[in-house]
Design an enzyme around this catalytic site. Structure first.
Site, mmCIF file in Angstrom:
data_model
loop_
_atom_site.group_PDB
_atom_site.id
_atom_site.type_symbol
_atom_site.label_atom_id
_atom_site.label_comp_id
_atom_site.label_asym_id
_atom_site.label_seq_id
_atom_site.Cartn_x
_atom_site.Cartn_y
_atom_site.Cartn_z
ATOM 1 C CB THR A 83 -0.887 -0.009 1.266
ATOM 2 O OG1 THR A 83 -1.471 1.271 1.439
ATOM 3 C CG2 THR A 83 -0.095 -0.324 2.532
ATOM 4 C CG ASP A 84 -1.176 4.989 -0.913
ATOM 5 O OD1 ASP A 84 -1.722 4.335 -0.002
ATOM 6 O OD2 ASP A 84 -1.782 5.861 -1.580
ATOM 7 C CD GLU A 85 -3.546 3.377 4.215
ATOM 8 O OE1 GLU A 85 -3.494 3.358 5.451
ATOM 9 O OE2 GLU A 85 -4.577 3.126 3.569
ATOM 10 C CE1 TYR A 120 -3.387 -2.688 5.666
ATOM 11 C CE2 TYR A 120 -3.297 -0.337 5.191
ATOM 12 C CZ TYR A 120 -3.337 -1.645 4.748
ATOM 13 O OH TYR A 120 -3.316 -1.917 3.398
ATOM 14 C CE LYS A 160 -0.002 -4.648 2.963
ATOM 15 N NZ LYS A 160 -0.368 -5.991 2.395
#
Ligand code: NAD
Ligand code: TYD
Length: 364
Positions: free
Chosen positions: A134-136, A160, A164
């Protein structure tokens, strides 16, 4: 015909990917999924009689089961979609995120590495391990910051995104240390059919349809870069086929939109599709207490995948959102299945207990 082991294929993006892969006959698919609350096996009902598709219920952290599957199916690639994926749940109960996203990915890597080493003894190895991230992991952008690119430093802010980020680092290290043939993709927020209605877009469509309040965290000015899931699936297939080993690829939709604008667009569309006399869906918008640690802005720079693999998103936000709203209005069976007792319990916990929705339609 090649075979790909897809993990987490009964969730939102994995299922869209499998349906596309089988529709275009890209390869045979074995789907390993734990069937958590976020999955809906009904999504893949249309593949019931497809001889190129097999399903196995299981956990990526179960090394014995994963090794047995690898030996049985001899896949040419593994694509790891399996994860706990909802930020709000990671805030309320992070443990599952550590278990699946970190420990699960580690165990999956170990099982796949052993399989790859054995396979390489007898044949030149074309095996690939593609990790979906993810970009997060890059953290939060200010209004004038440049978009995330592949070299942007990791700065995860939620349990989260931290889990990741850990999994991305593990995947990277298996390439660097063991030469294990990995690829990683970091995508922006996906939307489209089959997304579990705890995430912004399906939650708002279904709440509006049922004339429930539309709870926007904080001032609604947080920005996400919305990527239509079909475009994402095409990008994943390209990276799998042509991506350079050891590399990561950012995948974004080129659609930076504030949360408030997203919800307003949904309301405008519903006013046309499901008009009710003297009623504007936007009157349901309610600003509620902000998400703790809420990232302000995400934006993806997709130059690398565009330059190296020729990928560009095909869907505009307007056209993708229209398709998505239409889908959620029509798919009543699928929706009833996912909005079970467990779903109602989550809505209670997240919105009633933790955030206490203001019973007004006031601005922030
Ligand atoms: P999802 O929550 O809809 O689906 C996840 C799937 O993984 C479910 O079917 C679940 O049953 C399965 N699963 C969970 N734990 C498992 C385990 N231990 N073993 C096997 N299966 C397990 O998620 P999604 O939205 O489809 O996301 C897929 C991947 O893409 C995730 O890795 C997520 O981090 C990443 N991602 C998603 C988005 C998004 O907007 N949805 C954006 C960026 C990245
Ligand atoms: P979400 O779909 O949970 O994705 P992510 O947190 O991974 O970006 O949320 C998208 C944005 O919408 C995020 O800024 C939080 C916001 N949001 C709300 O304002 N209200 C809600 O009820 C939800 C679920 C999200």
């Amino acid at each position: 015909m090649k075979t790909v082991l897809v993990t987490g294929g009964s969730g939102f993006i994995g299922a869209n990917f499998i349906l596309k892969a089988r529709h275009h006959n890209w390869f045979n698919v074995v789907n390993l999924d734990k069937l958590t609350y976020a999955s809906n096996p009904k999504t893949l009902d249309s593949l019931e009689s497809d001889s190129g598709y097999d399903f196995c219920r299981g956990d990526i952290a179960d090394s014995q089961q994963v090794s047995a599957l690898l030996n049985q199916y001899q896949p040419d690639a593994v694509i790891n979609f399996a994860a706990e994926s909802h930020v709000d749940r990671s805030i309320l109960s992070p443990e599952d995120f550590i278990q699946t996203n970190i420990l699960g990915t580690f165990r999956l890597l170990e099982s796949c590495k052993a399989y790859w080493e054995k396979r390489s003894e007898s044949q030149p190895s074309t095996f690939r391990f593609l990790h979906i991230s993810t970009d997060e992991v890059f953290g939060s952008l200010g209004p004038d910051d440049p978009a995330f690119h592949e070299e942007t430093s990791y700065a995860p802010n939620s349990p989260y995104s931290a889990s990741k980020a850990s999994s991305d680092h593990l995947v990277r290290s298996y390439h660097h240390t063991y030469g294990f043939p990995i690829l990683t993709t970091n995508c922006s927020n996906n939307y489209g059919p089959f997304q579990f209605p705890e995430k912004l877009i399906p939650l708002m469509i279904l709440n509006a349809r049922d004339k429930l309040s539309l709870p926007i965290y904080g001032d609604g000015q947080n920005i996400r870069d919305w990527l239509y899931v079909g475009d994402h699936c095409e990008a994943i297939q390209l990276v799998l086929q042509q991506g350079r080993l050891g590399e990561s690829y950012n995948i974004g939709g080129n659609n930076e939109v504030t949360n408030l604008e997203v919800v307003q667009q949904i309301c405008t569309r519903l006013n046309q599709l499901l008009p009710k006399e003297n009623f504007d869906y936007a009157s349901l918008i309610t600003f509620i207490k902000d998400r703790p640690g809420h990232d302000r802005r995400y934006a993806i720079d997709s130059t690398k995948i565009q330059r190296e693999l020729g990928w560009v998103p095909q869907e505009s936000f307007e056209s993708g959102l229209s398709k998505t709203i239409q889908w959620y209005i029509e798919q009543t069976d699928w929706i009833e299945q996912v909005r079970s007792g467990a779903y109602q319990a989550w809505i209670q916990q997240n919105y009633d207990d933790a955030r206490s929705i203001e019973a007004s339609d006031s601005s922030p």
